[in-house]
Design an enzyme around this catalytic site. Structure first.
Site, short mmCIF file in Angstrom:
data_model
loop_
_atom_site.label_atom_id
_atom_site.label_comp_id
_atom_site.label_asym_id
_atom_site.label_seq_id
_atom_site.Cartn_x
_atom_site.Cartn_y
_atom_site.Cartn_z
CE LYS A 1 4.01 64.71 -3.49
NZ LYS A 1 3.43 65.96 -4.04
CE LYS B 1 7.40 67.16 2.01
NZ LYS B 1 8.12 67.45 0.77
CD GLU C 1 -0.05 65.26 -3.68
OE1 GLU C 1 1.18 65.13 -3.56
OE2 GLU C 1 -0.57 66.02 -4.50
CD GLU D 1 8.54 74.68 -1.45
OE1 GLU D 1 7.58 74.39 -0.71
OE2 GLU D 1 8.49 74.58 -2.70
CG HIS E 1 4.61 72.35 -10.00
ND1 HIS E 1 3.90 71.35 -9.37
CD2 HIS E 1 5.80 72.43 -9.37
CE1 HIS E 1 4.64 70.85 -8.39
NE2 HIS E 1 5.79 71.49 -8.37
CG HIS F 1 10.44 74.50 -7.04
ND1 HIS F 1 9.32 74.14 -7.75
CD2 HIS F 1 10.17 74.19 -5.73
CE1 HIS F 1 8.42 73.61 -6.92
NE2 HIS F 1 8.92 73.64 -5.70
NE ARG G 1 3.55 64.29 0.30
CZ ARG G 1 4.58 63.48 0.33
NH1 ARG G 1 4.42 62.25 0.80
NH2 ARG G 1 5.76 63.86 -0.07
CG HIS H 1 4.14 73.85 -4.95
ND1 HIS H 1 4.10 74.65 -3.84
CD2 HIS H 1 5.37 73.27 -4.96
CE1 HIS H 1 5.26 74.54 -3.18
NE2 HIS H 1 6.04 73.71 -3.84
CG ASN I 1 1.45 70.16 -4.33
OD1 ASN I 1 2.66 70.32 -4.43
ND2 ASN I 1 0.85 69.01 -4.54
NE ARG J 1 9.95 43.62 -9.90
CZ ARG J 1 10.55 42.46 -10.17
NH1 ARG J 1 11.30 41.87 -9.27
NH2 ARG J 1 10.39 41.92 -11.35
#
Lengths: 360, 360
Positions: free
Chosen positions: A143, A227, A237, A185, A252, A265, A241, A248, A245, A121
């Site tokens: 993330k 960032k 997010e 980026e 994506h 990417h 946030r 993206h 993206n 955990r």
């Protein structure tokens, strides 16, 4: 060595940026680690180049070091690789005082981070990113995750590292195509909120791409700080946030639609950013000159700036709807309002299909 | 309907306890849900008994309901079942406004909770526990996870539900053996911090075991409140929360050592609690009379109170060391100091082997 702080209360940590930092990882980790056991997650390519240096630094600081090797490539960022990591962590008897080290690019960082988030955990981990993309983006902000056959990063967790160690010297061995992809980026940070960074890129792009280390350090540091400021305001997010993206939503989808094989990417994001800028212009948010600057910088960096004609816009938008940015059918699209600012705009899949079908 | 609040800042939620609450789940969820999509995770046994009632309650409150059926049993609380849940969530196009509902015992609750924790990096979920064990323990506090072949709950996350709906009437169909096993956790709350609950159990055990609903509601409510108070003080088990593992260090090892087939969780914990009380007495922490009360109540409930003679103490302790409570070789053992209080004590594996080998 330059440092950026990520301020998230009890989950705060430092990002260190500089040349030759790999050799100082042990001493930096010692300041935040509790136990002595360390498992380095990496891939065969990075292992060959950098594991020895990292391992000796860790050992000099008194850590017991083991490693897990994962096959290279986005197609391996899946439940099967994750399961292999769990098996090793169990075998090596890591406990909650142990530390996982992600040594590699975004695939390694995301997967190792998710393994750390979910083993017992949650155990501590640090990021030692070795690609430009990972250094300026995926290693920061917590993330973590893996891909599902039906979409990128559909499985994951928000889980912050204890430390990010960015050695800019490792970029010397990065394939040129990957370096360029990482620049997408960096350009993004300029567009969404850092016009000074965008100017710096316009003026020094060639020196940066030939790996001038002081300039690289400056550019990476700015990207990380940009960032960090966003993540601090919206760690999970819920709203702000999502501006990270920018480019993206389409990027994506493009990666997923082409089976993660055709585009890196950053390349997909570059196309996505130009498309997002075009949509922003069409919606009246972005002026003509900013659109031109964005297109030009992306092209100059060696990144693709056009949607390839063989990509079917309708198929692409279908890949998009499963993305985490969709809600009850509509897609929350991030538009730019020039170079240095953004705004959200809800678009129907139909509107995006129409925009993608045109290059205007 | 009685309610216990779990106060965890922005992760706070309510636990509702009462007879017939299944039929009110829709209205209770409506107060905390954002979107309309709901996926119920359950198993074939529970589905047959309770899905229709839950579904019609959810639909009456305007939810769109889908379901995922998982095979029944602890041996299916693994990566494979998790993967099957992900596939369904992707197929059903759940987004971050959707809600997962865990309808079932601890296996369903832990697994569905972990799926919710990790799908799209976290979507809302609620617990509708249908076993006594899940009602008083696993549905509360946000511990989610799955088993690894080498140990129970080695993979997981801390992730709080938005709501817990406890319908005590569903216990009428629970097999007696499972009801009794659940009582082990209730007895545990008495031992670790609630002497009034322990007294209540001593006085009313027979009525409780024959499912007197007002008494059941009272006992379950106390248990939930006891657990909530501990979780509030130490959500991520950095220290205090470990007291909830009283009896579990040995209990978990016993389950793992016997392949999760011979003992129900509560049965293993019952043996573990008696052993922990014996160790506490041997260390001078627990008096003879409290030990006798603990042993007697556990036996009267129909729970096992002795370590079966065929279990090898050394093998058992080896299973223990992989547990999350170990740190660099020593095991943080939870002792009781009578009925109603605990203390930690670090024990070497050797000391535990010795204690297990004796019944004194």
């Amino acid at each position: 060595m330059e440092t950026v702080a990520v301020n998230l209360g009890e989950r705060s940590y430092s990002i260190h940026v500089g040349a030759g930092l790999l050799a100082r990882t042990g001493e930096l980790l010692r300041q935040v680690a509790r136990g002595d056991k360390v498992t380095v997650v990496t891939n065969p390519t990075v292992e060959r180049l950098y594991f020895a240096a990292l391992e000796s630094s860790l050992k000099r600081s008194g850590f017991k070091v083991a490693s897990v090797l994962l096959p290279d490539g986005e197609q391996h960022k899946n439940l099967e690789s994750l399961s292999a990591v769990y098996d090793q962590l169990v075998r090596q008897r890591l406990d909650r005082q142990s530390t996982l080290v992600a040594l590699g690019g975004g695939v390694i960082g995301d997967l190792a981070g998710f393994a750390a988030a979910t083993f017992l955990r949650g155990i501590p981990y640090i990021q030692v990113p070795t690609t430009l993309l990972a250094q300026v983006d995926s290693s920061i902000g917590g993330k973590t995750g893996i891909n599902h056959a039906q979409g990128k990063n559909l499985i994951g967790a928000f889980y912050q590292p204890r430390l990010v160690v960015i050695d800019v010297s490792v970029l010397q061995t990065l394939p040129k195509r990957e370096l360029v992809a990482g620049m997408a980026e960096v350009v993004k940070y300029g567009i969404i909120g850092d016009p000074e960074l965008f100017d710096l890129l316009e003026k020094n792009l060639d020196a940066i791409l030939t790996l001038d280390e002081p300039l690289l350090t400056r550019v990476i540091l700015s990207s990380c700080a940009d960032k960090a400021r966003v993540v601090e305001q919206d760690e999970r997010e819920s709203d702000l946030r999502a501006i990270l993206n920018f480019g993206h939503t389409i990027g994506h989808a493009l990666e997923s639609f082409t089976g993660y094989e055709r585009f890196l990417h950053g390349e997909a994001v570059a196309i996505g950013m130009v498309k997002a800028a075009l949509i922003s212009r069409a919606q009246g948010f972005c002026d003509e000159r900013s659109l031109a600057r964005i297109r030009t910088l992306i092209s100059r960096a060696g990144l693709p700036a056009e949607m390839p004609p063989d990509i079917d816009p309708r198929g692409l938008v279908q890949s998009m709807e499963l993305d985490k940015k969709s809600s009850e059918g509509k897609i929350k699209f991030i538009c730019c309002t020039g170079v240095g600012a953004t705004r959200f705009h809800w678009l129907s899949p139909e509107e995006i299909v129409t925009a993608l079908a045109s290059n205007q």
